[in-house]
Write a protein that holds these residues in place. Structure first.
Motif, PDB file in Angstrom:
ATOM      1  N   LEU A  37     153.085 160.935  69.338  1.00 34.17           N
ATOM      2  CA  LEU A  37     152.825 160.242  70.597  1.00 34.17           C
ATOM      3  C   LEU A  37     152.313 161.203  71.659  1.00 34.17           C
ATOM      4  N   LYS A  38     151.349 160.727  72.445  1.00 32.52           N
ATOM      5  CA  LYS A  38     150.800 161.508  73.566  1.00 32.52           C
ATOM      6  C   LYS A  38     151.523 161.129  74.853  1.00 32.52           C
ATOM      7  N   LYS A  39     151.817 162.177  75.656  1.00 31.07           N
ATOM      8  CA  LYS A  39     152.501 161.942  76.914  1.00 31.07           C
ATOM      9  C   LYS A  39     151.593 161.268  77.919  1.00 31.07           C
ATOM     10  N   LEU A  40     152.199 160.405  78.764  1.00 31.46           N
ATOM     11  CA  LEU A  40     151.482 159.776  79.863  1.00 31.46           C
ATOM     12  C   LEU A  40     151.597 160.653  81.092  1.00 31.46           C
ATOM     13  N   ILE A  41     150.437 161.017  81.615  1.00 30.07           N
ATOM     14  CA  ILE A  41     150.470 161.813  82.856  1.00 30.07           C
ATOM     15  C   ILE A  41     150.724 160.878  84.028  1.00 30.07           C
ATOM     16  N   LYS A  42     149.947 159.784  84.087  1.00 30.14           N
ATOM     17  CA  LYS A  42     150.147 158.764  85.113  1.00 30.14           C
ATOM     18  C   LYS A  42     150.410 157.438  84.400  1.00 30.14           C
ATOM     19  N   VAL A  43     151.332 156.700  84.900  1.00 31.27           N
ATOM     20  CA  VAL A  43     151.691 155.461  84.226  1.00 31.27           C
ATOM     21  C   VAL A  43     152.080 154.398  85.233  1.00 31.27           C
ATOM     22  N   GLY A  44     151.683 153.161  84.958  1.00 31.87           N
ATOM     23  CA  GLY A  44     152.111 152.000  85.737  1.00 31.87           C
ATOM     24  C   GLY A  44     152.812 151.009  84.801  1.00 31.87           C
ATOM     25  N   ILE A  45     153.374 149.980  85.371  1.00 31.78           N
ATOM     26  CA  ILE A  45     154.145 149.009  84.583  1.00 31.78           C
ATOM     27  C   ILE A  45     153.504 147.628  84.709  1.00 31.78           C
ATOM     28  N   LEU A  46     153.271 147.012  83.570  1.00 33.47           N
ATOM     29  CA  LEU A  46     152.770 145.644  83.535  1.00 33.47           C
ATOM     30  C   LEU A  46     153.915 144.745  83.060  1.00 33.47           C
ATOM     31  N   LYS A  47     154.254 143.763  83.890  1.00 31.73           N
ATOM     32  CA  LYS A  47     155.323 142.816  83.553  1.00 31.73           C
ATOM     33  C   LYS A  47     154.787 141.403  83.648  1.00 31.73           C
ATOM     34  N   GLY A  48     155.497 140.497  82.999  1.00 35.39           N
ATOM     35  CA  GLY A  48     155.100 139.100  83.107  1.00 35.39           C
ATOM     36  C   GLY A  48     155.915 138.209  82.179  1.00 35.39           C
ATOM     37  N   LYS A  49     155.499 136.968  82.138  1.00 37.69           N
ATOM     38  CA  LYS A  49     156.201 135.972  81.338  1.00 37.69           C
ATOM     39  C   LYS A  49     155.177 135.005  80.750  1.00 37.69           C
ATOM     40  N   VAL A  50     155.404 134.603  79.495  1.00 35.42           N
ATOM     41  CA  VAL A  50     154.509 133.656  78.824  1.00 35.42           C
ATOM     42  C   VAL A  50     155.301 132.387  78.534  1.00 35.42           C
ATOM     43  N   THR A  51     154.836 131.249  79.055  1.00 32.06           N
ATOM     44  CA  THR A  51     155.488 129.956  78.832  1.00 32.06           C
ATOM     45  C   THR A  51     154.432 128.922  78.486  1.00 32.06           C
ATOM     46  N   ASP A  52     154.917 127.752  78.046  1.00 34.36           N
ATOM     47  CA  ASP A  52     153.997 126.636  77.841  1.00 34.36           C
ATOM     48  C   ASP A  52     153.957 125.789  79.113  1.00 34.36           C
ATOM     49  N   THR A  53     153.278 124.671  79.057  1.00 35.69           N
ATOM     50  CA  THR A  53     153.116 123.826  80.258  1.00 35.69           C
ATOM     51  C   THR A  53     154.430 123.199  80.702  1.00 35.69           C
ATOM     52  N   ARG A  54     155.448 123.186  79.820  1.00 36.39           N
ATOM     53  CA  ARG A  54     156.771 122.674  80.179  1.00 36.39           C
ATOM     54  C   ARG A  54     157.720 123.801  80.583  1.00 36.39           C
ATOM     55  N   ILE A  55     157.189 124.982  80.841  1.00 39.17           N
ATOM     56  CA  ILE A  55     157.938 126.162  81.298  1.00 39.17           C
ATOM     57  C   ILE A  55     158.939 126.599  80.228  1.00 39.17           C
ATOM     58  N   ARG A  56     158.604 126.413  78.962  1.00 35.54           N
ATOM     59  CA  ARG A  56     159.433 126.904  77.870  1.00 35.54           C
ATOM     60  C   ARG A  56     158.901 128.255  77.407  1.00 35.54           C
ATOM     61  N   PRO A  57     159.779 129.266  77.229  1.00 35.75           N
ATOM     62  CA  PRO A  57     159.311 130.609  76.836  1.00 35.75           C
ATOM     63  C   PRO A  57     158.662 130.590  75.458  1.00 35.75           C
ATOM     64  N   LEU A  58     157.665 131.454  75.273  1.00 32.32           N
ATOM     65  CA  LEU A  58     156.935 131.547  74.012  1.00 32.32           C
ATOM     66  C   LEU A  58     156.987 132.970  73.486  1.00 32.32           C
ATOM     67  N   ALA A  59     157.023 133.087  72.143  1.00 33.86           N
ATOM     68  CA  ALA A  59     156.923 134.390  71.483  1.00 33.86           C
ATOM     69  C   ALA A  59     155.437 134.699  71.311  1.00 33.86           C
ATOM     70  N   ALA A  60     154.874 135.472  72.243  1.00 29.18           N
ATOM     71  CA  ALA A  60     153.436 135.703  72.280  1.00 29.18           C
ATOM     72  C   ALA A  60     153.107 137.156  71.973  1.00 29.18           C
ATOM     73  N   VAL A  61     151.845 137.401  71.597  1.00 31.37           N
ATOM     74  CA  VAL A  61     151.312 138.755  71.413  1.00 31.37           C
ATOM     75  C   VAL A  61     150.439 139.082  72.621  1.00 31.37           C
ATOM     76  N   ILE A  62     150.744 140.197  73.283  1.00 31.81           N
ATOM     77  CA  ILE A  62     149.976 140.641  74.455  1.00 31.81           C
ATOM     78  C   ILE A  62     149.028 141.729  73.990  1.00 31.81           C
ATOM     79  N   SER A  63     147.722 141.484  74.138  1.00 31.52           N
ATOM     80  CA  SER A  63     146.710 142.463  73.716  1.00 31.52           C
ATOM     81  C   SER A  63     145.781 142.792  74.886  1.00 31.52           C
TER      82      SER A  63
END
Length: 867
Positions: free
Chosen positions: A571-597
């Protein structure tokens, strides 16, 4: 005196004058009263006319308002119909638009999948090359390790049972299926019958005489039999000899040993015993299919027969036969009307080339009874067998009551067409009875059946054809046991390795090893950067190594069965790093097991299936982030990552619509279209209406399974299942029956002042006191009256006609009265309320000299003793 007279006259005049004034006054009052009443009457009539006019005016206004409301309702209905048509067009337009978008998304997903597949294929080829290099060296070691870790797995064994003769089947009907390779079946059967009548119709004068057979020394006199009994037993073994791997073809072989004893008693009471031990039957059966519920097969047998009292085989008596077999397991046949109905049907068709007549060494065996006793048939036969078996333990109540693993009911029909004889002269029989599998593994089968011989004509010419016995009892046991259990080959392997710093080469502890797209748990590296996975199914798997402050690394690993594959990460070290957060749901606000690419060469990540949330550390920069879930439209959003900042990107994914079409027609039993309503068992979906002129309905539904119900006024509703598939049209027609009110049952017994009158006669068996079933409803109504009137006590009277002696008729009438009273007692009527008396022929109600009169005198009456 004169003064008194004058005074009296004056008084009389005054009184008369007063009366006249009162009469005049009274008359005036009456006239005034009549005038008032007349005036009031006129006012009342005037008021009534005004009210009538007012009422007529209100009625006119009401009709006018109703007419106005009707026109407005018709106008509103037309507007609603117009809006409905517009809405349907808009829905159809929207559906087409969504369909176009879906196709576009599917095309995009297909291209991405093809690209991904090419990459996987490239990695697979590379891993395959490395695997082949080390496979031979590790094969023996891996198999040894697999035997230690994996417990032996037994082959799945169907419940088997043997027919008479040893091969798999019912009682007399063979199955097209065979024993699995390496399976043995041991079996035994017993048959018994007893008959008090002659088995043939050959008259004594037609029997051969002793002088006709000078070579036979032991015969003195030949007479026909009066009664006969027979016991036949067999022991057999069958074996699943071979099963072809390329084709669903298997071979079963069998060996059976048969012995029997037959006792014959002639008309003069003399007994003789015919017995034989050691008849051999060799069999072989080929079976093909049964994976889809249909199987065919071919069976052949060779019989080596010995004569009575001998243990050696007579070559000239050797017989052979063959049969074509077919089996239909209705529950396994796809797209069949009786799919899931657990009935199995077997059909056999073949021929038996019989040489058993060569066992006859003496004149004794020209007697048809003696030939039957030894099992000799003078001619070959055409064979037909039909068999059906149904597992009664499919009915939960029966299974709970019997407490056995499986209980089948067997029904068979067998026909042996003897060459040269008519259909009615050839043996036919029905076999029925249960088959029980009492053990949990179903290895043991217990049979108990009865043969019922069908009536037929019998040829007396030469005594060649013998009648089948009216009945025959059959019992059997068969036990199947598998061969040595097979050892299951391992299908899983493991991954192990290290996570190191790419620059310094030092181990990274507490690095996270994850397996996206699987249910496997994440792993942490130890202090030396080492990790070892759990058992993983063989194949290509994606593995991600990540650690705070480092860029994550993704590798595709080829997992090999019974091996531990080494895979290290740098693994290569990160010199500068930020954080990406979020949530994936369907139209009924139910959580989904998604792939983030991402649109950059950064490893994809997965959301938490329970919360739908994700957290990813990224170098600062601009990204396009895509959330992908199978069955949903992918969504891409931009994200700007800043050093030491948290950027939140949420996704709401829309499910890909899968719509199918349901169409059909609703008619009555005469085929005429009906104005009906068709609805489904899912809330929120409106019902569909048929066209009254054509009976046709149609509508669009989400893909899935439904229960569809058709309803029409005056008809019984009908419900059918329907499976709606994406972009497909499902046709579902209904034929509705008229709703008929149940007929009103007329009472068969009526309560009168002195008796309970029955409107139909009570019938018994001729000359007996046994009630016939058609009398039960009459007595049920009598019992109902007695239950409703709990104080009534009755006398059950039995009467007969004059046929027979007085004593016989008196006893018969008493017994019949007792039978009726016993029936009422069984219906819950207390015995203290019932008495029975037989009067025989002593109280006729009609002339016994005529048939109709005698029929009236044979009766049962119910006389009330007290209320």
């Amino acid at each position: 005196m004169k003064k008194i007279l004058i005074f009296s006259m004056v008084a009389i005049l005054l009184v008369a004058f007063s009366g006249l004034n009162y009469a005049v006054a009274s008359g005036g009052i009456m006239v005034a009263q009549e005038e008032v009443e007349e005036k009031a009457k006129e006012e009342a009539e005037k008021k009534a006319k005004e009210e009538e006019a007012k009422k007529a005016k209100e009625e006119k206004a009401r009709k006018k308002a109703e007419e106005k409301a009707r026109k407005e309702a018709e106008k509103k209905a037309k507007e609603e119909e117009k809006v409905k048509k517009v809405t349907e067009k808009e829905v159809e337009k929207k559906a087409k638009k969504e369909e176009k978008a879906r196709k576009k998304a599917e095309e995009k997903a297909r291209k991405e999948a093809e690209k991904k597949a090419k990459e996987e294929e490239k990695a697979k080829k590379k891993a395959e090359k490395a695997r082949k290099k080390a496979e031979e060296k590790a094969r023996k070691e891996a198999e040894k390790k697999a035997r230690e870790k994996v417990p032996p797995v037994k082959k799945a064994v169907r419940p088997y049972a043997a027919a008479i003769g040893g091969r798999t089947g019912l009682i007399r009907t063979l199955s097209a299926k065979t024993l699995n390779q390496g399976i043995y079946n041991l079996n035994t059967h017993l048959e018994y019958f007893y008959s008090k009548r002659r088995l043939s119709y050959v008259e004594p004068d037609d029997f051969p005489k002793p002088e006709d057979f000078p070579d036979y020394e032991g015969i003195i006199e030949i007479t026909p039999t009066k009664k006969s009994q027979r016991l036949e037993g067999s022991v057999g073994i069958s074996y699943g000899a071979y099963q072809w791997k390329r084709y669903p073809l298997s071979l079963e072989i069998s060996l059976g040993i048969i012995g029997y004893a037959h006792s014959l008693t002639d008309v003069e009471g003399r007994k003789s015993l015919v017995q034989s031990l050691g008849d051999l039957e060799l069999g072989a059966k080929l079976g093909y299919g049964l994976d889809e519920g249909i199987g065919i097969g071919f069976d052949t047998t060779l019989q080596l027969l010995s004569k009575s009292g001998d243990l050696w085989y007579r070559g000239e008596a050797t017989s052979a036969g063959f049969r074509l077999l077919s089996t239909f397991e209705l529950a396994e046949i796809k797209n069949f009307p009786f799919e899931n109905f657990p009935l199995t049907i077997h059909l056999n068709l073949g021929c038996h080339l019989d040489n058993s007549k060569n066992l006859r060494p003496t004149a004794l065996y020209y007697i048809p009874e003696a030939e039957y006793a030894q099992g000799i048939i003078r001619d070959s036969q055409f064979l037909f067998n039909f068999g059906a078996e149904y597992p009664l333990t499919e009915i939960k109540r029966i299974k709970r009551a019997l407490k056995v693993e499986q209980l089948d009911f067997i029904l068979e029909y067998s026909f042996e067409d003897i060459f040269g004889r008519s259909f009615t002269e050839s043996p036919q029989q029905i076999t029925l009875g249960p088959r029980v599998f009492p053990l949990k593994n179903k290895n043991l089968a217990v049979d108990l059946a009865v043969d019922i011989g069908l009536p037929k004509k019998v040829s007396a010419e030469g005594g060649k054809i013998c009648s089948e016995p009216a009945w025959r009892i059959i019992s059997g046991l068969s036990y199947s046991f598998p061969a040595a259990p097979e050892v299951a080959r391992p299908t899983t392997g493991m991954i192990a390795g290290k996570v190191l710093d790419a620059k310094t080469g030092k181990p990274i502890k507490e690095a996270i090893i994850s397996f996206p797209g699987t249910a496997l748990s994440n792993i942490l590296t130890d202090d030396k950067g080492r990790y070892t996975s759990c058992e993983i199914e063989a194949g290509v798997i994606e593995v991600i190594a990540s650690r705070d402050g480092y860029l994550s690394q993704t590798k595709k690993v080829m997992v090999e069965a019974a091996k531990t594959v080494t895979q290290d990460f740098k693994l290569k070290k990160l010199i500068k790093v930020g954080i990406l957060k979020g949530k994936v749901t369907d139209t009924r606000i139910r959580p989904l097991a998604a792939v983030i690419s991402f649109d950059k060469p950064i490893a994809s990540a997965a959301t938490d299936p329970k919360t739908g949330e994700y957290t990813i550390k990224l170098p600062p920069g601009k990204y396009k982030v895509t959330a992908t879930v199978e069955g949903y439209k992918p969504q891409t959003k931009p994200a700007i990552i800043k050093d030491k900042k948290v950027t939140r990107v949420n996704f709401v994914l829309e499910a890909i619509a899968r719509i199918g079409e349901l169409e059909g027609k609703v008619t009555n039993e005469k085929g005429k279209p009906l104005a009906a309503r068709v609805k489904v068992d899912v809330k929120g979906i409106p019902p569909m209406a048929t066209d009254p002129k054509t009976g046709i309905y149609r509508g669009k539904l989400p893909a899935g399974a439904y229960q569809v119900t058709a309803e029409a006024k005056g008809y019984s509703s009908q419900t059918k299942p329907a499976a709606i598939r994406d972009k497909e049209k499902t046709i579902l027609n209904f034929v509705l029956k008229l709703r008929v009110a149940p007929p009103v049952k007329k009472p068969l017994a009526v309560l009168r002042a002195k008796k309970i009158e029955i409107l139909k006669k009570i019938h018994f068996e001729t000359g007996k006191a046994v009630l016939l079933p058609q009398s039960y409803p009459i007595l049920d109504d009598v019992a109902k009256i007695l239950i409703e009137h709990s104080r009534i006590k009755i006398l059950v009277e039995g009467h007969t006609d004059s046929v027979g002696t007085d004593a016989y008729n008196l006893k018969l009438s008493q017994n019949r009265a007792n039978s009726v009273m016993k029936y009422l007692l069984n219906k819950g009527i207390p015995g203290a309320r019932l008495k029975a008396a037989g009067f025989g022929e002593s109280t006729p109600i009609a002339d016994n000299s005529t048939a109709s009169g005698r029929a009236k005198n044979r009766r049962v009456e119910f006389t009330i003793i007290s209320r």
